[in-house]
Design a protein around this motif. Sequence first.
Motif, mmCIF file in Angstrom:
data_model
loop_
_atom_site.group_PDB
_atom_site.id
_atom_site.type_symbol
_atom_site.label_atom_id
_atom_site.label_comp_id
_atom_site.label_asym_id
_atom_site.label_seq_id
_atom_site.Cartn_x
_atom_site.Cartn_y
_atom_site.Cartn_z
ATOM 1 N N PRO A 18 0.843 -1.199 0.000
ATOM 2 C CA PRO A 18 0.000 0.000 0.000
ATOM 3 C C PRO A 18 0.880 1.252 0.000
ATOM 4 N N PHE A 19 0.396 2.294 -0.674
ATOM 5 C CA PHE A 19 1.155 3.549 -0.804
ATOM 6 C C PHE A 19 0.325 4.645 -0.170
ATOM 7 N N ARG A 20 0.744 5.092 1.048
ATOM 8 C CA ARG A 20 -0.064 6.051 1.803
ATOM 9 C C ARG A 20 0.496 7.456 1.677
ATOM 10 N N THR A 21 -0.406 8.386 1.354
ATOM 11 C CA THR A 21 -0.025 9.797 1.253
ATOM 12 C C THR A 21 -0.965 10.598 2.152
ATOM 13 N N SER A 22 -0.807 11.907 2.155
ATOM 14 C CA SER A 22 -1.668 12.731 3.023
ATOM 15 C C SER A 22 -3.111 12.748 2.519
ATOM 16 N N THR A 25 -4.735 6.211 0.714
ATOM 17 C CA THR A 25 -3.850 5.050 0.538
ATOM 18 C C THR A 25 -4.249 4.309 -0.733
ATOM 19 N N GLU A 26 -3.241 4.086 -1.595
ATOM 20 C CA GLU A 26 -3.463 3.350 -2.851
ATOM 21 C C GLU A 26 -3.048 1.909 -2.631
ATOM 22 N N THR A 27 -3.872 0.949 -3.072
ATOM 23 C CA THR A 27 -3.442 -0.462 -3.007
ATOM 24 C C THR A 27 -3.375 -1.077 -4.403
ATOM 25 N N LEU A 54 -8.547 12.816 -5.927
ATOM 26 C CA LEU A 54 -7.978 13.248 -4.639
ATOM 27 C C LEU A 54 -6.617 13.926 -4.804
ATOM 28 N N TYR A 55 -5.892 13.521 -5.861
ATOM 29 C CA TYR A 55 -4.611 14.193 -6.147
ATOM 30 C C TYR A 55 -4.881 15.459 -6.961
ATOM 31 N N SER A 56 -5.785 15.313 -7.936
ATOM 32 C CA SER A 56 -6.177 16.445 -8.796
ATOM 33 C C SER A 56 -7.655 16.265 -9.159
ATOM 34 N N VAL A 134 13.312 7.523 -5.036
ATOM 35 C CA VAL A 134 12.178 6.657 -4.682
ATOM 36 C C VAL A 134 11.272 7.424 -3.723
ATOM 37 N N SER A 135 9.976 7.250 -3.910
ATOM 38 C CA SER A 135 8.976 7.912 -3.056
ATOM 39 C C SER A 135 8.454 6.893 -2.052
ATOM 40 N N ILE A 136 8.508 7.273 -0.767
ATOM 41 C CA ILE A 136 8.128 6.343 0.306
ATOM 42 C C ILE A 136 6.918 6.889 1.061
ATOM 43 N N ILE A 260 10.793 22.651 -9.447
ATOM 44 C CA ILE A 260 9.495 22.191 -9.963
ATOM 45 C C ILE A 260 9.566 20.696 -10.285
ATOM 46 N N ASN A 261 8.542 19.983 -9.830
ATOM 47 C CA ASN A 261 8.352 18.554 -10.155
ATOM 48 C C ASN A 261 7.528 18.524 -11.441
ATOM 49 N N ILE A 262 8.108 18.090 -12.526
ATOM 50 C CA ILE A 262 7.387 18.052 -13.809
ATOM 51 C C ILE A 262 6.777 16.661 -13.989
ATOM 52 N N LEU A 293 2.947 6.536 -10.361
ATOM 53 C CA LEU A 293 2.891 5.075 -10.271
ATOM 54 C C LEU A 293 2.591 4.482 -11.662
ATOM 55 N N GLU A 294 3.319 4.985 -12.647
ATOM 56 C CA GLU A 294 3.066 4.537 -14.017
ATOM 57 C C GLU A 294 3.507 3.091 -14.248
ATOM 58 N N THR A 295 2.846 2.437 -15.198
ATOM 59 C CA THR A 295 3.361 1.155 -15.699
ATOM 60 C C THR A 295 4.587 1.452 -16.568
ATOM 61 N N GLY A 298 4.187 4.378 -19.327
ATOM 62 C CA GLY A 298 4.388 5.761 -18.892
ATOM 63 C C GLY A 298 5.791 5.969 -18.341
ATOM 64 N N ARG A 299 6.322 4.924 -17.711
ATOM 65 C CA ARG A 299 7.659 5.009 -17.126
ATOM 66 C C ARG A 299 8.722 5.241 -18.214
ATOM 67 N N ALA A 300 8.533 4.561 -19.353
ATOM 68 C CA ALA A 300 9.489 4.708 -20.461
ATOM 69 C C ALA A 300 9.539 6.158 -20.930
ATOM 70 N N GLY A 315 14.601 11.931 -10.137
ATOM 71 C CA GLY A 315 13.142 11.959 -10.165
ATOM 72 C C GLY A 315 12.533 10.759 -9.468
ATOM 73 N N ASP A 316 11.195 10.758 -9.445
ATOM 74 C CA ASP A 316 10.450 9.590 -8.952
ATOM 75 C C ASP A 316 10.293 8.629 -10.118
ATOM 76 N N THR A 317 11.440 8.199 -10.630
ATOM 77 C CA THR A 317 11.443 7.258 -11.776
ATOM 78 C C THR A 317 12.030 5.942 -11.264
ATOM 79 N N SER A 318 11.257 5.304 -10.411
ATOM 80 C CA SER A 318 11.780 4.073 -9.783
ATOM 81 C C SER A 318 11.706 2.886 -10.732
ATOM 82 N N ALA A 319 12.297 1.797 -10.302
ATOM 83 C CA ALA A 319 12.201 0.537 -11.052
ATOM 84 C C ALA A 319 10.759 0.025 -10.982
HETATM 85 C C1 SMG Z 1 -0.637 8.160 -5.337
HETATM 86 S S1 SMG Z 1 0.359 9.579 -5.128
HETATM 87 C C2 SMG Z 1 0.821 10.065 -6.723
HETATM 88 C C3 SMG Z 1 1.419 11.470 -6.653
HETATM 89 C C4 SMG Z 1 2.749 11.507 -5.930
HETATM 90 N N1 SMG Z 1 3.726 10.655 -6.602
HETATM 91 C C5 SMG Z 1 4.764 10.136 -5.936
HETATM 92 O O1 SMG Z 1 4.957 10.288 -4.757
HETATM 93 C C6 SMG Z 1 5.701 9.285 -6.729
HETATM 94 C C7 SMG Z 1 5.003 8.078 -7.256
HETATM 95 C C8 SMG Z 1 5.912 7.285 -8.197
HETATM 96 O O2 SMG Z 1 7.012 6.894 -7.766
HETATM 97 O O3 SMG Z 1 5.496 7.114 -9.372
HETATM 98 C C9 SMG Z 1 3.280 12.933 -5.804
HETATM 99 O O4 SMG Z 1 2.543 13.762 -5.292
HETATM 100 O O5 SMG Z 1 4.419 13.229 -6.175
#
Ligand code: SMG
Length: 369
Positions: A18-22, A25-27, A54-56, A134-136, A260-262, A293-295, A298-300, A315-319
Amino acid sequence: MKITGIELRRIAMPLVTPFRTSFGTETARDVLLVRVATPDAEGWGECVAMSEPLYSPEYVDGAADVLRRFLIPALAETTDRSPYAVNRAMEPIKGHRMAKAALETAVLDARLRANGESFASFLGATRDRVPCGVSIGIADSIPHLLEVVQGYVDEGYVRVKLKIEPGWDVEPVAAVRERFGDDLMLQVDANAAYTLADARHLARLDAFDLLLIEQPLAEDDLVQHAELARRITTPVCLDESIVSASHAAAAISLGACSVINIKPGRVGGYLEARRIHDLCRAHGIAVWCGGMLETGLGRAANVALAALPGFTLPGDTSASRRYFATDVTEPFVLGDDGCLAVPTGPGLGVEPVPEILKEVTVSTEWIPF
Ligand SMILES: CSCC[C@@H](NC(=O)CCC(=O)O)C(=O)O
Ligand SMILES: [Mg+2]
């Protein structure tokens, strides 16, 4: 380039954890893919809208609807398939930038595959590998957070981003800084969870030498971000607030951010993303490639964008394995250097693995041209 038809495809991608933000939580990711079919090649675009707004303001059912009823018919009315023409055809429709980005990317991908040009080359990439952060998510305890951070540091990520919210900010940051030392590149992302009244509290994060604090305040408030930037020393980075190059120009002029986060999906596509990159570079504003959280599709495209010269922060360009046990494309695997290789093949340089795509597909809809 003649388009014979467009497919809207929904796929279900469970997350490994699960990925919890403010804001929740995404599962799993409920992903809308756009496939553009032409006699010479097919092109893929990934809509980054989440299941709920909820994000936008965008959400995946809404994106499918606006594509089906407005954006695809607008595209069908033009014969010019240049990337700029696709943009222009969709202009009369207000907003829906994530839906527009998916369609623009799919048309661009088909065109580049037919021409044998990679996304990276088309965008103007100058590197063949990009360092990855990596985003935690928010954890249920500090010890658990430290365990998670240790795992990603061991995997080789060069930068750690911690999600924060009121009640989960100074303590986790202090604990990570204490455990991993001053050399770890560390930043936080609030997803607009604070107000200017929290300025004094957020100033306590200045003690931890963070790279940046991402989107501390409401997405529609550049003036208050400018005021906050005057009250804290941690560089302010905007994410949700920046939906176009003109928004980026306004934010820079107001002093609302210094980073800026693009995210191409958030700003309406890779052409606008490149415009923001160019604008920021001219103003000496650092940019980095955000993630939704692209597949692997989108990641490519994101990894190609992150290889442009102005993307000076990881960037948040994880594996792929950061989010998915099985990606729909060949997985993106982090190198020993903490980098991902920029795809070099035509277009996105990756494609869905048919049997995996079939397995995760929930629905398909064919729209003939
Ligand atoms: C489900 S949260 C998606 C938006 C969030 N994205 C991340 O934290 C990075 C997600 C990823 O690694 O793709 C952000 O606000 O930056
Ligand atoms: Mg963010």
